[in-house]
Write a protein that holds these residues in place. Structure first.
Motif, mmCIF file in Angstrom:
data_model
loop_
_atom_site.group_PDB
_atom_site.id
_atom_site.type_symbol
_atom_site.label_atom_id
_atom_site.label_comp_id
_atom_site.label_asym_id
_atom_site.label_seq_id
_atom_site.Cartn_x
_atom_site.Cartn_y
_atom_site.Cartn_z
ATOM 1 N N ILE A 19 0.840 -1.200 0.000
ATOM 2 C CA ILE A 19 0.000 0.000 0.000
ATOM 3 C C ILE A 19 0.877 1.251 0.000
ATOM 4 N N ALA A 20 1.931 1.244 0.817
ATOM 5 C CA ALA A 20 2.845 2.391 0.878
ATOM 6 C C ALA A 20 3.487 2.645 -0.482
ATOM 7 N N ARG A 21 3.954 1.586 -1.114
ATOM 8 C CA ARG A 21 4.612 1.716 -2.423
ATOM 9 C C ARG A 21 3.651 2.334 -3.451
ATOM 10 N N GLU A 22 2.441 1.829 -3.504
ATOM 11 C CA GLU A 22 1.478 2.322 -4.486
ATOM 12 C C GLU A 22 1.058 3.756 -4.187
ATOM 13 N N ALA A 23 0.839 4.074 -2.921
ATOM 14 C CA ALA A 23 0.430 5.437 -2.560
ATOM 15 C C ALA A 23 1.529 6.446 -2.883
ATOM 16 N N ALA A 24 2.780 6.091 -2.580
ATOM 17 C CA ALA A 24 3.899 6.985 -2.895
ATOM 18 C C ALA A 24 4.029 7.163 -4.405
ATOM 19 N N LYS A 25 3.862 6.068 -5.132
ATOM 20 C CA LYS A 25 3.950 6.120 -6.596
ATOM 21 C C LYS A 25 2.898 7.063 -7.177
ATOM 22 N N ARG A 26 1.751 7.149 -6.514
ATOM 23 C CA ARG A 26 0.664 8.013 -6.982
ATOM 24 C C ARG A 26 0.788 9.449 -6.477
ATOM 25 N N GLY A 27 1.876 9.748 -5.771
ATOM 26 C CA GLY A 27 2.140 11.119 -5.364
ATOM 27 C C GLY A 27 1.591 11.523 -4.008
ATOM 28 N N HIS A 28 1.122 10.585 -3.215
ATOM 29 C CA HIS A 28 0.620 10.918 -1.888
ATOM 30 C C HIS A 28 1.782 11.074 -0.910
ATOM 31 N N VAL A 29 1.538 11.765 0.188
ATOM 32 C CA VAL A 29 2.513 11.942 1.252
ATOM 33 C C VAL A 29 2.301 10.775 2.212
ATOM 34 N N VAL A 30 3.242 9.850 2.245
ATOM 35 C CA VAL A 30 3.059 8.583 2.950
ATOM 36 C C VAL A 30 4.009 8.470 4.135
ATOM 37 N N THR A 31 3.449 8.098 5.276
ATOM 38 C CA THR A 31 4.231 7.792 6.462
ATOM 39 C C THR A 31 3.914 6.369 6.875
ATOM 40 N N SER A 32 4.941 5.598 7.107
ATOM 41 C CA SER A 32 4.806 4.217 7.555
ATOM 42 C C SER A 32 5.203 4.144 9.022
ATOM 43 N N VAL A 33 4.305 3.606 9.843
ATOM 44 C CA VAL A 33 4.571 3.449 11.267
ATOM 45 C C VAL A 33 4.638 1.962 11.566
ATOM 46 N N SER A 34 5.782 1.539 12.107
ATOM 47 C CA SER A 34 5.939 0.133 12.489
ATOM 48 C C SER A 34 7.033 0.033 13.541
ATOM 49 N N ARG A 35 7.237 -1.170 14.043
ATOM 50 C CA ARG A 35 8.223 -1.365 15.112
ATOM 51 C C ARG A 35 9.640 -1.029 14.668
ATOM 52 N N SER A 36 9.906 -1.172 13.387
ATOM 53 C CA SER A 36 11.262 -0.911 12.902
ATOM 54 C C SER A 36 11.216 -0.304 11.507
ATOM 55 N N VAL A 37 12.331 0.264 11.121
ATOM 56 C CA VAL A 37 12.491 0.845 9.785
ATOM 57 C C VAL A 37 13.098 -0.229 8.891
ATOM 58 N N PRO A 38 12.602 -0.382 7.665
ATOM 59 C CA PRO A 38 13.130 -1.440 6.797
ATOM 60 C C PRO A 38 14.552 -1.155 6.315
ATOM 61 N N ALA A 39 15.268 -2.221 6.020
ATOM 62 C CA ALA A 39 16.635 -2.087 5.489
ATOM 63 C C ALA A 39 16.621 -1.429 4.113
ATOM 64 N N GLU A 40 15.567 -1.680 3.343
ATOM 65 C CA GLU A 40 15.433 -1.088 2.006
ATOM 66 C C GLU A 40 14.149 -0.261 1.949
ATOM 67 N N PRO A 41 14.226 1.004 2.344
ATOM 68 C CA PRO A 41 13.030 1.837 2.345
ATOM 69 C C PRO A 41 12.492 2.094 0.944
ATOM 70 N N ILE A 42 11.208 2.319 0.879
ATOM 71 C CA ILE A 42 10.546 2.656 -0.382
ATOM 72 C C ILE A 42 10.745 4.150 -0.622
ATOM 73 N N PRO A 43 11.221 4.535 -1.806
ATOM 74 C CA PRO A 43 11.394 5.966 -2.095
ATOM 75 C C PRO A 43 10.073 6.718 -1.930
ATOM 76 N N GLY A 44 10.138 7.864 -1.287
ATOM 77 C CA GLY A 44 8.946 8.695 -1.108
ATOM 78 C C GLY A 44 8.141 8.365 0.136
ATOM 79 N N VAL A 45 8.594 7.403 0.938
ATOM 80 C CA VAL A 45 7.879 7.031 2.161
ATOM 81 C C VAL A 45 8.724 7.453 3.353
ATOM 82 N N THR A 46 8.104 8.118 4.315
ATOM 83 C CA THR A 46 8.760 8.476 5.569
ATOM 84 C C THR A 46 8.474 7.370 6.570
#
Length: 149
Positions: A19-46
């Motif tokens: 969902i984060a990948r698709e939303a960022a691709k469509r130009g939305h301002v995306v924030t992902s909240v989880s226990r940890s930050v991924p090793a390979e973040p999706i461009p455009g996602v905070t």
């Protein structure tokens, strides 16, 4: 298209990251909240590393809250409470709430039993999958009973 501010709770899991990948691709301002930050973040996602219980403070000014929280492992049994809190936050802030669920809460026919209620899982289905399905059904029933909007 108008850009939306979207926060995804559980945004590094299977559904949340898609969902984060698709939303960022469509130009939305995306924030992902989880226990940890991924090793390979999706461009455009905070990314924000936070417990789900502490995520409520991150929802001010958000247009859409996506619940993609997985009730597995240490999170087992927490889904209904987490989503009830997100529903309250969405109602307070005027955000739209979108939750990821499973097929077991669907009905095969209008008015028929939900699949989890009317059918048995095959014996080879792990107990934790059945428990997760039950948690999703609890969430659905809570939301259906909620009259706050």
């Amino acid at each position: 298209m108008t850009s939306k501010r979207i926060t995804i709770i559980g945004g590094t899991g299977y559904a949340g990251s898609a969902i984060a990948r698709e939303a960022a691709k469509r130009g939305h301002v995306v924030t992902s909240v989880s226990r940890s930050v991924p090793a390979e973040p999706i461009p455009g996602v905070t990314y924000v590393a936070s417990s789900v219980e502490d995520a409520g403070g991150l929802l001010a000014g958000i247009d859409v809250i996506v619940g993609a929280f997985s009730p597995r492992g240490a999170n087992r049994g927490a889904l209904a409470g987490v989503y009830a809190n997100l529903a309250r936050k969405a109602a307070e802030t005027g955000a739209r709430l979108v939750l990821v669920g499973g097929f077991s809460c669907l009905r095969r026919t209008p008015g028929g039993p939900r699949m989890l209620e009317g059918e048995s899982f095959p014996p080879e289905v792990p107990a934790e999958v059945v428990a997760e399905a039950q948690e999703n059904l609890d969430v659905l029933n809570n939301l259906l009973a909620d009259t706050t909007g």
